[in-house]
Design a protein around this motif. Structure first.
Motif, short mmCIF file in Angstrom:
data_model
loop_
_atom_site.label_atom_id
_atom_site.label_comp_id
_atom_site.label_asym_id
_atom_site.label_seq_id
_atom_site.Cartn_x
_atom_site.Cartn_y
_atom_site.Cartn_z
N THR A 47 7.85 61.92 45.50
CA THR A 47 7.12 60.73 45.93
C THR A 47 5.64 61.04 45.97
O THR A 47 5.24 62.10 46.47
CB THR A 47 7.58 60.27 47.32
OG1 THR A 47 8.98 59.98 47.30
CG2 THR A 47 6.84 59.00 47.75
N LEU A 49 2.25 59.88 47.65
CA LEU A 49 1.83 59.12 48.82
C LEU A 49 0.33 59.26 49.01
O LEU A 49 -0.24 60.32 48.75
CB LEU A 49 2.55 59.63 50.07
CG LEU A 49 4.08 59.55 50.05
CD1 LEU A 49 4.65 60.27 51.25
CD2 LEU A 49 4.54 58.11 50.02
N VAL A 209 -0.53 62.18 55.07
CA VAL A 209 -0.09 61.11 54.18
C VAL A 209 0.85 60.20 54.96
O VAL A 209 1.49 60.61 55.93
CB VAL A 209 0.61 61.66 52.93
CG1 VAL A 209 -0.35 62.50 52.10
CG2 VAL A 209 1.83 62.50 53.29
N THR A 210 0.92 58.95 54.53
CA THR A 210 1.76 57.96 55.20
C THR A 210 2.93 57.59 54.30
O THR A 210 2.75 57.35 53.11
CB THR A 210 0.95 56.70 55.55
OG1 THR A 210 0.32 56.19 54.37
CG2 THR A 210 -0.11 57.03 56.58
N GLN A 211 4.11 57.56 54.86
CA GLN A 211 5.32 57.20 54.13
C GLN A 211 6.00 56.04 54.84
O GLN A 211 6.06 56.01 56.07
CB GLN A 211 6.27 58.39 54.03
CG GLN A 211 7.52 58.10 53.21
CD GLN A 211 8.43 59.31 53.10
OE1 GLN A 211 8.48 60.13 54.00
NE2 GLN A 211 9.15 59.43 52.00
N SER A 212 6.50 55.11 54.06
CA SER A 212 7.20 53.96 54.63
C SER A 212 8.42 54.42 55.41
O SER A 212 9.21 55.24 54.94
CB SER A 212 7.62 53.00 53.50
OG SER A 212 8.54 52.04 53.99
N ALA A 267 4.87 52.68 59.03
CA ALA A 267 4.85 53.94 58.30
C ALA A 267 4.83 55.11 59.28
O ALA A 267 4.47 54.97 60.45
CB ALA A 267 3.65 54.02 57.38
N ARG A 288 -3.92 61.88 46.75
CA ARG A 288 -2.51 61.52 46.67
C ARG A 288 -1.70 62.81 46.68
O ARG A 288 -2.03 63.75 45.96
CB ARG A 288 -2.19 60.70 45.41
CG ARG A 288 -2.87 59.34 45.42
CD ARG A 288 -2.37 58.48 44.27
NE ARG A 288 -0.97 58.13 44.42
CZ ARG A 288 -0.51 57.13 45.17
NH1 ARG A 288 -1.36 56.39 45.87
NH2 ARG A 288 0.78 56.88 45.25
#
Length: 376
Positions: A47, A49, A209-212, A267, A288
């Motif tokens: 992924t 992010l 980092v931000t993840q859903s 998130a 990213r």
């Protein structure tokens, strides 16, 4: 009224008979399409992010006493060591305070001997009724007060020494110091809002980092169901993509995922640590991060060229069915890996997915099928 001759009429009949005897053109052959045969294989799920770089340590340089800055002892943007003198505050008032405290301490120490000797004499005299017991008690109290005055005097000296030391403002941590917001001659005060400067340690940096949260829940559900397994020992490595598209040459290490979901964005925060020996990663930089989430043991990859969208926005695919008849499937995609989609529903291993000749092709059409080129 016009009359046709017998010869003209015969010629017309002959032409009509010849036209009736001509064969119709043969039908068009079915269109040719190219397909790939889908197979299951282990697929590593990654992924990308968005995130921000932050310093490993950050500390504001602030005055702990009030006074006028006499000298700045560093170069803006340079590396500084913890304990290094950064600013000097005019110390004359604090030196005077220290001398005064030392004088009061000396006076208190000088009075101890006389008051203690008097207390000892009165203690002897009260035994033979040479003085009253009250006078003896007062002498003992005076000696104790002299001792207490010495302790207070030492405290005042220590306080004055501490304040004098604070006239040299030192670096609280090692790191790179930013611009100075105050110049020599400026008045600074204890508890002021603005810092004199900021030091940031950047030999290593954090990347948050931000993840859903929904994606995280889906991933954990897939892991619990056995479709996705925990990645290998190198899965904790994180790759960084810089704003110019270049890949940062040193991998980072995943440290932790936050235990709280942000109620405004839905998130969670994932933090990684990256070495930064050359200072390329600056605090506040947008990047990213590419994270390895797991391995789907029975993953199904389909070329993106074979997956389109219908008018409802659903992902669809055309496959070559029995008797070379085209059939349409509604599919679900997980993520893109290179030029392929990870398919989670709608297709299965062995399906012949059409990737060439899709123009004007519709479900139910008869086709001629061939294996597509290896690049598809």
């Amino acid at each position: 009224m016009k009359f046709f001759s017998a010869g003209a009429l015969g010629l017309a009949c002959a032409l009509a008979l010849a036209a009736c005897g001509k064969k119709p053109p043969p039908p068009m052959p079915p269109p040719m399409v190219g397909y790939v045969v889908l197979r299951t294989e282990p697929v590593t799920l990654t992924t990308e992010l968005p995130g921000r770089v932050s310093a490993m340590e950050s500390s504001d340089v602030r005055p702990q006493i009030s006074g006028v800055i006499r000298r700045r002892a560093f170069t803006e943007g340079a590396m500084v060591k913890a304990g290094q003198v950064l600013y000097e505050i005019e110390d004359s008032p604090y030196r005077a305070t220290l001398l005064s405290a030392q004088g009061q301490l000396a006076q208190a120490q000088a009075s101890i001997r006389s008051t203690q000797l008097q207390a000892d004499r009165y203690r002897q005299l009260v035994a033979i009724n040479g003085v009253s017991k009250q006078d003896a008690d007062n002498a003992v109290a005076s000696a104790d007060q002299a001792k207490a005055a010495v302790v207070a005097g030492r405290g005042a000296v220590n306080s004055a020494q501490v304040n004098l030391g604070f006239t040299r403002i030192r670096a609280p941590i090692s790191g790179r110091i930013g611009r100075s917001l105050f110049t020599p001659g400026a008045l600074v005060q204890t508890g002021q809002t603005d810092a004199l400067a900021t030091i940031q340690r950047m030999d290593q940096v954090y990347v948050d980092v931000t993840q859903s949260a929904a994606d995280l829940i889906n991933l954990r559900a897939a892991m619990n169901g056995g479709d996705v397994t925990q990645p290998g020992p190198d899965s904790a490595r994180v790759q960084l993509i810089l704003p110019n598209g270049a890949v940062y040459p040193i991998d980072g290490v995943l440290r932790f995922a936050d235990v709280t979901v942000d109620p405004t964005t839905g998130a969670v925060v994932v933090r990684a640590v990256f070495p930064n020996p050359n200072g390329v990663l600056l605090p506040g930089l947008y990047v990213r991060a590419r994270l390895v989430e797991g391995v789907r043991q029975q993953g199904l990859l389909a070329p993106q060229a074979g997956v389109t969208r219908n008018e409802r926005g659903q992902a669809t695919a055309l496959v070559v069915g029995p008797d070379n008849v085209v059939a349409q499937r509604i599919v679900k995609t997980d993520q893109a890996i290179g030029d392929k989609w990870v398919i989670t529903d709608g297709l299965k291993a062995g399906d012949r997915l059409i990737v060439d000749g899709l123009l004007n092709l519709h479900p139910g059409a008869k086709v001629r099928a061939r294996l597509a080129a290896a690049g598809n």
